[in-house]
Design a protein around this motif. Structure first.
Motif, PDB file in Angstrom:
ATOM      1  N   LYS A 118       0.890  -1.277   0.034  1.00  0.00           N
ATOM      2  CA  LYS A 118      -0.023   0.025   0.306  1.00  0.00           C
ATOM      3  C   LYS A 118       0.900   1.272   0.013  1.00  0.00           C
ATOM      4  CE  LYS A 118      -4.085  -1.729   2.203  1.00  0.00           C
ATOM      5  NZ  LYS A 118      -5.188  -1.594   3.338  1.00  0.00           N
ATOM      6  N   GLU A 134      -3.511   2.810  -5.442  1.00  0.00           N
ATOM      7  CA  GLU A 134      -4.492   1.996  -5.750  1.00  0.00           C
ATOM      8  C   GLU A 134      -5.120   1.865  -6.994  1.00  0.00           C
ATOM      9  OE1 GLU A 134      -7.555   3.215  -3.172  1.00  0.00           O
ATOM     10  OE2 GLU A 134      -6.612   2.760  -1.233  1.00  0.00           O
ATOM     11  N   THR A 166      -6.071 -10.422   1.522  1.00  0.00           N
ATOM     12  CA  THR A 166      -7.297  -9.890   1.963  1.00  0.00           C
ATOM     13  C   THR A 166      -7.194  -8.394   2.055  1.00  0.00           C
ATOM     14  OG1 THR A 166      -7.156 -10.346   4.335  1.00  0.00           O
ATOM     15  CG2 THR A 166      -8.169 -12.171   2.967  1.00  0.00           C
ATOM     16  N   VAL A 210      -8.211  -6.194  -1.294  1.00  0.00           N
ATOM     17  CA  VAL A 210      -9.398  -6.752  -1.862  1.00  0.00           C
ATOM     18  C   VAL A 210     -10.171  -5.232  -2.341  1.00  0.00           C
ATOM     19  CG1 VAL A 210     -11.745  -7.711  -1.775  1.00  0.00           C
ATOM     20  CG2 VAL A 210      -9.674  -8.800  -1.052  1.00  0.00           C
ATOM     21  N   ASP A 211     -10.142  -4.439  -1.613  1.00  0.00           N
ATOM     22  CA  ASP A 211     -10.966  -3.282  -1.870  1.00  0.00           C
ATOM     23  C   ASP A 211     -10.156  -2.403  -2.896  1.00  0.00           C
ATOM     24  OD1 ASP A 211     -12.923  -3.785  -0.182  1.00  0.00           O
ATOM     25  OD2 ASP A 211     -12.078  -2.891   1.543  1.00  0.00           O
ATOM     26  N   GLY A 212      -8.804  -1.980  -2.664  1.00  0.00           N
ATOM     27  CA  GLY A 212      -8.096  -1.006  -3.347  1.00  0.00           C
ATOM     28  C   GLY A 212      -7.282  -1.448  -4.824  1.00  0.00           C
TER      29      GLY A 212
END
Length: 301
Positions: free
Chosen positions: A194, A199, A211, A214-216
């Protein structure tokens, strides 16, 4: 490949004396406009013996001030020679070889090389995007090569007992970021990803799912445990997608050849510095020798 004597001859032609080395470094550092390290806005006076004076603070300084040259008694030409040899050898240079070339102790040569590697580390802090590959490697000797009294039980594969885990992120066609890590758990690696990967990027892994991404991020993986090493396919929109981590694995193979071919043994304590050296060389792979050399000098400044 050029012989070592030819490299030395070229170096002496470029820097025939100490004064030429100093003038070259000052040009790289200040580009003809001397700046005080104590007050950048101050006027600077040139004094005798290569010194400068900051008008606002009244302090004197030289080209060494504010760099790791400051506490060194070695001529600048020695430092420039060490940088030239370290950069021009594709896999680096050992402290024993450098000590022999310069006529100094191995301990001094070892210290010089490590200080240079700290400047190289500035290139190991890139922001990556697009398609990136992530993978870990483990650096250490093989049990079969050890004396029977020094063999370590259950140490092969992903064991940390006698190996150092190194985590890497490679932007396809771009830069590499690599870190020595205490372990390869998701909670350790995800923050690094990150920090360095924008992203929305596509992250290719070797079968591990994170996990925390997952979102970005978009994750795609190949399962090496099932002897699946990659696939290339076209989407309905004509996009060509190659799912593999071959790029980062190729980088690791070069890194290990550098370690085992030149340095033979690297302590866990200093592993990050050798990683920084490799990353600097990898990220400047399309540079000329002079471009790479000048970049390193700017990092030192």
């Amino acid at each position: 490949m050029k012989r070592e004597s030819e490299r030395a001859i070229e170096f002496r032609a470029s820097f025939p004396d100490e004064e030429s080395a100093i003038r070259y470094y000052e040009k790289i550092r200040w580009d003809g406009n001397i700046v005080s390290p104590f007050d950048p806005a101050s006027k600077v006076y040139k004094c005798a013996n290569g010194k400068y004076k900051c008008k606002n603070t009244g302090k004197y300084f030289t080209y060494r001030t504010g760099t790791f040259f400051a506490n060194s008694k070695l001529p600048l030409r020695h430092w420039l020679y060490a940088m030239t040899m370290l950069l021009n050898h594709k896999r680096g240079i050992s402290s024993y070889q450098l000590a022999d070339d310069l006529g100094i102790s191995q301990k001094t040569a070892w210290s010089m090389l490590h200080k240079i590697r700290t400047a190289m580390g500035m290139e190991n802090n890139k922001t990556l995007s697009g398609e990136v590959e992530i993978d870990e490697t483990f650096v250490g000797g093989k049990n079969k090569n050890r004396h029977k009294d020094k063999k370590v039980e259950k140490c092969q594969g992903r064991s940390y007992k006698d190996k150092v885990p190194v985590f890497g992120i490679l932007e396809r066609g771009g830069n590499l970021v690599a870190r020595v890590v205490p372990n390869t758990q998701s909670k350790t690696l995800v923050p690094i990803i990150k920090e360095h990967v924008k992203e929305g990027s596509v992250v290719y892994t070797d079968g591990w799912e994170y996990t925390g991404l997952v979102d970005g991020y978009v994750q795609r993986s190949v399962d090496h445990e099932k002897h699946f090493y990659g696939i290339t396919y076209a989407t309905d929109f004509g996009e060509i997608i190659t799912v593999s981590t071959n790029g980062i694995e190729n980088a690791w193979s070069h890194f290990k050849r550098m370690i085992f071919g030149i340095y033979y043994h690297v302590s866990k304590k200093y592993m990050q510095r050798y990683v920084d050296e490799f990353v600097f060389r990898f990220n400047t792979r399309n540079f000329s020798n002079s471009q790479r050399f000048n970049l390193l000098l700017r990092n030192i400044a």
